[in-house]
Design a protein around this motif. Sequence first.
Motif, PDB file in Angstrom:
ATOM      1  N   ASP A 245      30.682  -9.038  30.946  1.00  0.00           N
ATOM      2  CA  ASP A 245      32.068  -9.043  31.439  1.00  0.00           C
ATOM      3  C   ASP A 245      32.335 -10.258  32.311  1.00  0.00           C
ATOM      4  OD1 ASP A 245      32.411  -6.682  30.096  1.00  0.00           O
ATOM      5  OD2 ASP A 245      32.116  -5.401  31.863  1.00  0.00           O
ATOM      6  N   GLU A 246      31.361 -10.596  33.178  1.00  0.00           N
ATOM      7  CA  GLU A 246      31.536 -11.759  34.050  1.00  0.00           C
ATOM      8  C   GLU A 246      31.637 -13.041  33.226  1.00  0.00           C
ATOM      9  OE1 GLU A 246      28.250 -11.720  36.700  1.00  0.00           O
ATOM     10  OE2 GLU A 246      28.907  -9.915  37.792  1.00  0.00           O
ATOM     11  N   LEU A 247      30.766 -13.169  32.224  1.00  0.00           N
ATOM     12  CA  LEU A 247      30.804 -14.372  31.394  1.00  0.00           C
ATOM     13  C   LEU A 247      32.111 -14.468  30.615  1.00  0.00           C
ATOM     14  CD1 LEU A 247      27.129 -14.366  30.082  1.00  0.00           C
ATOM     15  CD2 LEU A 247      28.127 -15.981  31.701  1.00  0.00           C
ATOM     16  N   ASN A 248      32.614 -13.330  30.129  1.00  0.00           N
ATOM     17  CA  ASN A 248      33.891 -13.340  29.411  1.00  0.00           C
ATOM     18  C   ASN A 248      35.034 -13.778  30.316  1.00  0.00           C
ATOM     19  OD1 ASN A 248      32.976 -12.599  26.840  1.00  0.00           O
ATOM     20  ND2 ASN A 248      32.989 -10.418  27.366  1.00  0.00           N
ATOM     21  N   LYS A 249      34.993 -13.343  31.593  1.00  0.00           N
ATOM     22  CA  LYS A 249      36.022 -13.772  32.540  1.00  0.00           C
ATOM     23  C   LYS A 249      35.943 -15.278  32.767  1.00  0.00           C
ATOM     24  CE  LYS A 249      36.452  -9.409  35.079  1.00  0.00           C
ATOM     25  NZ  LYS A 249      36.253  -8.730  36.387  1.00  0.00           N
ATOM     26  N   GLU A 250      34.714 -15.790  32.877  1.00  0.00           N
ATOM     27  CA  GLU A 250      34.555 -17.231  33.079  1.00  0.00           C
ATOM     28  C   GLU A 250      35.047 -18.002  31.852  1.00  0.00           C
ATOM     29  OE1 GLU A 250      30.616 -18.246  34.227  1.00  0.00           O
ATOM     30  OE2 GLU A 250      30.539 -16.811  35.882  1.00  0.00           O
TER      31      GLU A 250
ATOM     32  N   MET B  95      39.217 -21.302  29.175  1.00  0.00           N
ATOM     33  CA  MET B  95      40.239 -21.429  28.143  1.00  0.00           C
ATOM     34  C   MET B  95      41.616 -21.675  28.750  1.00  0.00           C
ATOM     35  SD  MET B  95      38.387 -21.255  25.526  1.00  0.00           S
ATOM     36  CE  MET B  95      39.658 -21.287  24.280  1.00  0.00           C
ATOM     37  N   ASP B  96      41.901 -20.985  29.837  1.00  0.00           N
ATOM     38  CA  ASP B  96      43.180 -21.215  30.530  1.00  0.00           C
ATOM     39  C   ASP B  96      43.270 -22.647  31.032  1.00  0.00           C
ATOM     40  OD1 ASP B  96      43.809 -18.599  30.011  1.00  0.00           O
ATOM     41  OD2 ASP B  96      43.269 -17.870  32.007  1.00  0.00           O
ATOM     42  N   GLN B  97      42.141 -23.121  31.596  1.00  0.00           N
ATOM     43  CA  GLN B  97      42.131 -24.493  32.095  1.00  0.00           C
ATOM     44  C   GLN B  97      42.303 -25.488  30.945  1.00  0.00           C
ATOM     45  OE1 GLN B  97      38.656 -25.415  34.368  1.00  0.00           O
ATOM     46  NE2 GLN B  97      39.370 -27.406  35.002  1.00  0.00           N
ATOM     47  N   ARG B  98      41.678 -25.191  29.786  1.00  0.00           N
ATOM     48  CA  ARG B  98      41.820 -26.071  28.631  1.00  0.00           C
ATOM     49  C   ARG B  98      43.276 -26.106  28.151  1.00  0.00           C
ATOM     50  NH1 ARG B  98      39.406 -24.287  22.960  1.00  0.00           N
ATOM     51  NH2 ARG B  98      41.287 -23.011  23.169  1.00  0.00           N
ATOM     52  N   ASP B  99      43.920 -24.914  28.124  1.00  0.00           N
ATOM     53  CA  ASP B  99      45.323 -24.870  27.715  1.00  0.00           C
ATOM     54  C   ASP B  99      46.203 -25.676  28.656  1.00  0.00           C
ATOM     55  OD1 ASP B  99      44.522 -23.247  25.659  1.00  0.00           O
ATOM     56  OD2 ASP B  99      45.110 -21.366  26.649  1.00  0.00           O
ATOM     57  N   ALA B 100      45.907 -25.565  29.956  1.00  0.00           N
ATOM     58  CA  ALA B 100      46.711 -26.311  30.935  1.00  0.00           C
ATOM     59  C   ALA B 100      46.530 -27.814  30.751  1.00  0.00           C
ATOM     60  CB  ALA B 100      46.304 -25.898  32.351  1.00  0.00           C
ATOM     61  N   ILE B 101      45.262 -28.243  30.508  1.00  0.00           N
ATOM     62  CA  ILE B 101      45.019 -29.678  30.310  1.00  0.00           C
ATOM     63  C   ILE B 101      45.691 -30.152  29.026  1.00  0.00           C
ATOM     64  CG2 ILE B 101      43.222 -31.394  29.940  1.00  0.00           C
ATOM     65  CD1 ILE B 101      41.379 -29.715  31.673  1.00  0.00           C
ATOM     66  N   THR B 102      45.635 -29.304  27.989  1.00  0.00           N
ATOM     67  CA  THR B 102      46.277 -29.667  26.727  1.00  0.00           C
ATOM     68  C   THR B 102      47.785 -29.842  26.900  1.00  0.00           C
ATOM     69  OG1 THR B 102      44.569 -28.429  25.530  1.00  0.00           O
ATOM     70  CG2 THR B 102      46.576 -28.986  24.324  1.00  0.00           C
ATOM     71  N   LYS B 103      48.411 -28.923  27.635  1.00  0.00           N
ATOM     72  CA  LYS B 103      49.847 -29.038  27.889  1.00  0.00           C
ATOM     73  C   LYS B 103      50.158 -30.306  28.675  1.00  0.00           C
ATOM     74  CE  LYS B 103      50.832 -24.073  27.787  1.00  0.00           C
ATOM     75  NZ  LYS B 103      51.279 -22.898  28.568  1.00  0.00           N
ATOM     76  N   MET B 104      49.307 -30.603  29.657  1.00  0.00           N
ATOM     77  CA  MET B 104      49.539 -31.810  30.455  1.00  0.00           C
ATOM     78  C   MET B 104      49.388 -33.059  29.590  1.00  0.00           C
ATOM     79  SD  MET B 104      47.603 -32.957  33.973  1.00  0.00           S
ATOM     80  CE  MET B 104      48.078 -31.400  34.749  1.00  0.00           C
ATOM     81  N   LYS B 105      48.408 -33.002  28.668  1.00  0.00           N
ATOM     82  CA  LYS B 105      48.214 -34.146  27.778  1.00  0.00           C
ATOM     83  C   LYS B 105      49.443 -34.344  26.885  1.00  0.00           C
ATOM     84  CE  LYS B 105      44.917 -36.090  24.491  1.00  0.00           C
ATOM     85  NZ  LYS B 105      43.628 -35.875  23.781  1.00  0.00           N
ATOM     86  N   ASP B 106      50.014 -33.231  26.386  1.00  0.00           N
ATOM     87  CA  ASP B 106      51.230 -33.329  25.574  1.00  0.00           C
ATOM     88  C   ASP B 106      52.380 -33.939  26.366  1.00  0.00           C
ATOM     89  OD1 ASP B 106      49.860 -32.202  23.484  1.00  0.00           O
ATOM     90  OD2 ASP B 106      50.581 -30.153  23.883  1.00  0.00           O
TER      91      ASP B 106
ATOM     92  N   ASN C  76      31.726 -26.426  28.586  1.00  0.00           N
ATOM     93  CA  ASN C  76      31.457 -25.272  29.457  1.00  0.00           C
ATOM     94  C   ASN C  76      31.764 -23.970  28.724  1.00  0.00           C
ATOM     95  OD1 ASN C  76      30.689 -26.924  31.545  1.00  0.00           O
ATOM     96  ND2 ASN C  76      32.685 -26.928  32.527  1.00  0.00           N
ATOM     97  N   ALA C  77      32.880 -23.943  27.992  1.00  0.00           N
ATOM     98  CA  ALA C  77      33.245 -22.733  27.261  1.00  0.00           C
ATOM     99  C   ALA C  77      32.208 -22.418  26.188  1.00  0.00           C
ATOM    100  CB  ALA C  77      34.629 -22.895  26.645  1.00  0.00           C
TER     101      ALA C  77
ATOM    102  N   ARG D 149      29.039 -23.320  26.172  1.00  0.00           N
ATOM    103  CA  ARG D 149      27.814 -22.871  26.854  1.00  0.00           C
ATOM    104  C   ARG D 149      27.931 -21.412  27.262  1.00  0.00           C
ATOM    105  NH1 ARG D 149      26.885 -22.262  31.979  1.00  0.00           N
ATOM    106  NH2 ARG D 149      28.786 -23.414  32.558  1.00  0.00           N
ATOM    107  N   LEU D 150      29.094 -21.037  27.777  1.00  0.00           N
ATOM    108  CA  LEU D 150      29.290 -19.651  28.186  1.00  0.00           C
ATOM    109  C   LEU D 150      29.284 -18.717  26.980  1.00  0.00           C
ATOM    110  CD1 LEU D 150      32.071 -20.163  30.890  1.00  0.00           C
ATOM    111  CD2 LEU D 150      29.711 -19.505  31.294  1.00  0.00           C
ATOM    112  N   ARG D 151      29.803 -19.175  25.843  1.00  0.00           N
ATOM    113  CA  ARG D 151      29.786 -18.329  24.639  1.00  0.00           C
ATOM    114  C   ARG D 151      28.356 -18.057  24.185  1.00  0.00           C
ATOM    115  NH1 ARG D 151      34.110 -21.771  22.966  1.00  0.00           N
ATOM    116  NH2 ARG D 151      36.146 -20.715  23.079  1.00  0.00           N
ATOM    117  N   LEU D 152      27.516 -19.091  24.249  1.00  0.00           N
ATOM    118  CA  LEU D 152      26.109 -18.893  23.889  1.00  0.00           C
ATOM    119  C   LEU D 152      25.442 -17.903  24.829  1.00  0.00           C
ATOM    120  CD1 LEU D 152      25.089 -22.582  23.051  1.00  0.00           C
ATOM    121  CD2 LEU D 152      25.571 -20.720  21.439  1.00  0.00           C
ATOM    122  N   GLU D 153      25.778 -18.012  26.106  1.00  0.00           N
ATOM    123  CA  GLU D 153      25.239 -17.059  27.080  1.00  0.00           C
ATOM    124  C   GLU D 153      25.691 -15.644  26.750  1.00  0.00           C
ATOM    125  OE1 GLU D 153      23.326 -17.309  30.074  1.00  0.00           O
ATOM    126  OE2 GLU D 153      22.690 -19.189  29.165  1.00  0.00           O
TER     127      GLU D 153
END
Length: 557
Positions: A353-358, A363-374, A398-399, A401-405
């Motif tokens: 559960d902790e890893l899924n939250k991370e 993913m949220d941070q990636r979406d925000a960076i993607t929007k900023m890039k657009d 990072n995402a 790596r966390l998925r593998l974990e």
Amino acid sequence: MSWGAELWDQFDSLEKHTQWGIDLLEKYIKFVKERTEIELSYAKQLRNLSKKYQPKKNSKEEEEYKYTSCQAFLSTLHETSDYAGQHEVISENMTAQIMVDLARYVQELKQERKANFHDGRKAQQHMETCWKQLESSKRRFERDCKEAERAQQYFEKMDADINVTKADVEKARQQAQIRHQMAEDSRADYSSILQKFNQEQHEYYHTHIPNIFQKIQEMEERRIVRIGESMKTYAEVDRQVIPILGKCLDGIVAAAQAIDQKSDSQLVIEAYKSGFEPPGDIEFEDYTQPLKRTVSNNSLSTPRADGKAELKFGGKSKGKLWPFIKKNKGATPEDFSNLPPEQRRKKLQQKVDELNKEIQKEMDQRDAITKMKDVYLKNPQMGDPASLDHKLAEVSQNAERLRLEVQKFEAWLAEVEGRLPGRGEQARRQSGMYESQQPPAVRSCAQDRESSPDGSYTEEQSQESELKVQATDFDDEFDDEEPLPAIGTCKALYTFEGQNEGTISVAEGETLFVIEEDKGDGWTRIRRSEEEEEGYVPTSYVEVYLDKNPKGAKTYI
């Protein structure tokens, strides 16, 4: 009831009384100030008390607050902190509505009092000046009258004297007339000044002083009203927070009523449930039969090869340690294999559960960076889109790596859930079938491992809480036994350093023989080859392939 009419001659007394009134106001301001300091000190102590008993973050104490009784206590601490905040409100309101307001009013009152008594002293000084002028004109009139009378007597004496010349008599007569005229002028001047003084005095006692004293009276009455209003405000400031304080107390009562003893009891079960099944009945061992006796699978004692069991309590074992007994506790394994199955499942689930939250955060941070890039692509003046590529790649890494974990922990979780009672009945039955094929000593070993209620197998528990068998006898027994047959093979998924006695080191990718399946304690017994060294490795470190019809295994119908 006017001070100007009743207290026309008490100027000094009124001056002292009005000063006493100002002193009383200043004393009341000091009283309110000390009250605000007490409120602040009390609020600070309440806050410190609440903070002192707050659970520490990332500590065992914080985990205990899942119980409803602990949650009620935590609510009490929060309400106490809010309770302290209301006392801070009392201090702030008293400072703003009473102290600051009264301090400003005292300064204005002092200025008004000073002005009124200045006008009173000015009127007094004017009357004193008029009185001095009256006294001066009176003395001058008296002196001129006496001089005129003496001049008249001198003239009469000279006129009666026959030896005095006519010229001397005329001179004395003129001098008498001059003095008489001066006396008349002084009389007129004295009369005028007296009339003016009486008029000034009348205005002073009936107009000026009453007006000044009336202002002073009004000033004093306003002071009295003001201090009364401040006292009402003092009470209202306290009264305003009473409903909120009542809500704080109601919150504590509600938290206490929300305590659920049944829920807490269920949480205790979830917190400490090991997942092991209770041991079965111990079979009767008939020592009257001369035949070689067999030991039941559930026996608490460890058999010797010749059927004799030498038991002792306490003491240190001499020789080998059991494979599941660790020399030292050390660090917690990543897969929590040191815990009982149920507790291990809970820990693994929490980790997933902790890893899924991370992952979600990344993913949220990636979406925000993607929007900023657009945005940068559409508006180059706002920034360089290429500057975000590095950050975007880092977030993606990072995402991943966390998925593998997550996959790793989910694999361990699935493995544990497959062995828990009620979660994997088929796997448990299969494990029981192979368990029935093992020699008594090995089965007893596995049962002893499962008997630990907390899942930690330490040398101290082996020494103090279990029956001991002399190690030399145990070694002799194993030396006389034939090697256990292989029931399958396994492949090492990870490298394992077997540092404890009874364990074996394996390298990643190495293929080995399985001679004893995991009995629920997280350990699998393996052999490197047919006649080489054998030992235990964590089940999560190997992938097991069981033979459908292992060599040397008996078939049960």
